[in-house]
Design a protein around this motif. Structure first.
Motif, short mmCIF file in Angstrom:
data_model
loop_
_atom_site.label_atom_id
_atom_site.label_comp_id
_atom_site.label_asym_id
_atom_site.label_seq_id
_atom_site.Cartn_x
_atom_site.Cartn_y
_atom_site.Cartn_z
N ALA A 96 0.83 -1.21 0.00
CA ALA A 96 0.00 0.00 0.00
C ALA A 96 0.86 1.25 0.00
CB ALA A 96 -0.93 -0.02 1.21
N ALA A 97 1.93 1.22 0.82
CA ALA A 97 2.80 2.39 0.91
C ALA A 97 3.46 2.67 -0.44
CB ALA A 97 3.86 2.17 2.00
N ALA A 98 3.90 1.59 -1.11
CA ALA A 98 4.55 1.77 -2.41
C ALA A 98 3.58 2.39 -3.42
CB ALA A 98 5.05 0.41 -2.91
N ARG A 99 2.31 1.90 -3.40
CA ARG A 99 1.31 2.46 -4.33
C ARG A 99 1.07 3.94 -4.05
NH1 ARG A 99 -1.14 -1.81 -7.39
NH2 ARG A 99 -2.40 -0.17 -8.36
N ARG A 103 1.54 7.11 -6.47
CA ARG A 103 0.47 8.08 -6.74
C ARG A 103 0.98 9.49 -6.48
NH1 ARG A 103 -3.71 10.80 -3.95
NH2 ARG A 103 -5.67 10.82 -5.11
N GLY A 104 1.68 9.66 -5.34
CA GLY A 104 2.21 10.97 -5.00
C GLY A 104 3.15 11.47 -6.08
N ALA A 105 4.04 10.59 -6.54
CA ALA A 105 5.02 10.99 -7.55
C ALA A 105 4.32 11.38 -8.85
CB ALA A 105 5.99 9.83 -7.79
#
Lengths: 114, 339
Positions: A96-99, A103-105
């Motif tokens: 989840a953190a990677a996704r 998204r942020g990037a």
């Protein structure tokens, strides 16, 4: 199979030392940051199931003044079940953190391109 | 600690079964009192609801393991069938149709009157039943009861389904379309007033083929309601009984466990086979598109072989009686905690 939240915190509360019913309720409340308010009916239903599955055992009993406190101890199976759950949660959190980072990037890139 | 609070908690703990209170009552009460606030006199509402829910769940939840759960489901469904059958049998079912009404319907459908004396014994013309008392054309499906159907057989040479439908319609019956089964059997249902009939004709290739007309009273709304209520009550009683038995079994030694399993095995077998048939009866019409005449299926299942049903009930009672013997004590029910 996922552990329900009350079960997760009951097992967690027993990792360091055996506790009696009220001790488990207090520990679960503290460990969950006050979020999990275990009630005795729920607590004992969970304790019965966990004892049936061999994840915890009764360590000792203290009977004083017409009161009875049973202390529950985490078994090796119980510790293993908790460890497996922690591993699952960690893996899920990592995904989840990677996704979210992705998204942020992407969001930043779009804004930057404007 | 307030004595009043303790009393109220003890009252709430009655939601739990007695064996559980014996094992866990004092401990649960201690935890509840530990958790009580200073000067608290009444249980918190959330705690009270939680205890009631916990107690009911303890009474209703089968022990772990797929075998225990399957057994619980089978017994509850069988008890539902039995409850439904009892409700239909003892309830407001309008009774078997009169033989005269069945003959009148058959006369209309097949377009010719039976020869010989009307009633239970007629000459073998319209019907040639292959049963004892060979001249009867009206038979009851089993020992007489209020849900009986009356069956009239006819020579297939005189039976034409399309004509039968037309004749019945002309006489005020409302007939469903003819449906065919994979086996080649064709049939239709018709209703008029309180009667329901099903006419079926086997394929002509079959030797000793006979047209069959089954007449039954239509179940009224109160019959259906009673049947559903009986099924619900039966399921509840069956569920409670089997969970009680399974929980009780864990508190006995190996000898009594084995004895109770042997005693209960015939019941489990009969219940499983009966449910299998019930499922078949429920599924087959859907798959084949065949009509289902409004007869009491559970009753037929349970009275098909009355001796087997009685034996199964005896087996269940014997099993419960063994389990009701004094148990070994508290320890075993809390799983492997003493291991």
């Amino acid at each position: 199979m996922r552990l329900p939240e009350p079960t997760f915190f009951i097992l967690t509360s027993l990792t360091e030392q055996p506790l009696h019913g009220y001790g488990v309720m207090q520990a679960a409340r503290e460990l969950s940051g006050g979020r999990l308010q275990l009630r005795p009916g729920t607590l004992y239903a969970a304790l019965d199931r966990l004892a049936e599955d061999g994840l915890l055992v009764v360590d000792r009993e203290e009977a004083v003044d017409g009161r009875l406190r049973r202390y529950y101890r985490l078994t090796d199976d119980g510790a293993a079940a908790l460890a497996a759950e922690v591993e699952r949660m960690r893996a899920d959190a990592t995904v989840a953190a990677a996704r979210l980072r992705h998204r942020g990037a992407a969001g930043l890139a779009l804004e930057g391109g404007r | 600690m307030s004595e009043e609070l303790r009393r109220r908690y003890e009252l709430l703990l009655l939601a739990y079964p007695r064996w559980y209170r014996r094992e866990r009552g004092t401990e649960l009460l201690t935890t509840l009192l530990d958790d009580a606030a200073e000067g608290q006199r009444r249980p918190r509402r959330a705690d009270a609801l939680d205890l009631i829910a916990g107690g009911l769940l303890t009474r209703l939840r089968p022990p772990r393991g797929s075998a225990a759960r399957l057994l619980t489901a089978v017994c509850a469904l069988y008890a539902a069938l039995a409850g439904m059958a009892l409700a239909v049998l003892a309830g407001p079912y309008p009774g078997p149709p009169a033989a005269q009404d069945a003959l009148a319907a058959a006369t209309t459908a097949f377009g010719r009157a039976p020869q010989g004396a009307p009633g239970l014994a007629v000459d073998c013309d319209l019907a040639c039943p292959d049963v004892k008392g060979a001249h009867e054309m009206v038979v009851f499906d089993h020992s007489e009861d209020r849900t009986d159907t009356v069956v009239v057989w006819a020579d297939p040479a005189v039976a034409d389904l399309a004509q039968a439908q037309a004749r019945l319609a002309a006489a005020g019956w409302s007939a469903d379309p003819v449906v065919g089964e994979v086996s080649g059997l064709r049939s239709f249902d018709a209703v008029r007033d309180g009667l329901s009939l099903s006419v079926s004709l086997p394929p002509p290739t079959e030797s000793d083929a006979r047209a069959v007309l089954v007449v039954s009273k239509r179940p009224t709304a109160s019959v259906v309601t009673a049947a559903l209520a009986g099924a619900l009550a039966g399921a509840a009683v069956g569920w409670l009984a089997v969970v009680w038995a399974l929980q009780r079994r864990r508190r006995h030694g190996p000898a009594l466990r084995l004895a109770s399993a042997l005693a209960g095995a015939p019941f489990a077998l009969v219940a499983t086979v009966t449910l299998g048939y019930a499922l078949l009866w429920a599924v087959t019409p859907v798959l084949t598109g065949a009509p289902v005449n409004a007869v009491a299926v559970p009753l037929a299942l349970l009275t098909l072989l009355p001796a087997v049903t009685v034996a199964a009930a005896g087996s269940a009672v014997l099993c419960c009686a063994l389990l009701a013997l004094p148990g070994r004590g508290a320890a075993a029910a809390l799983g492997r905690r003493l291991a």
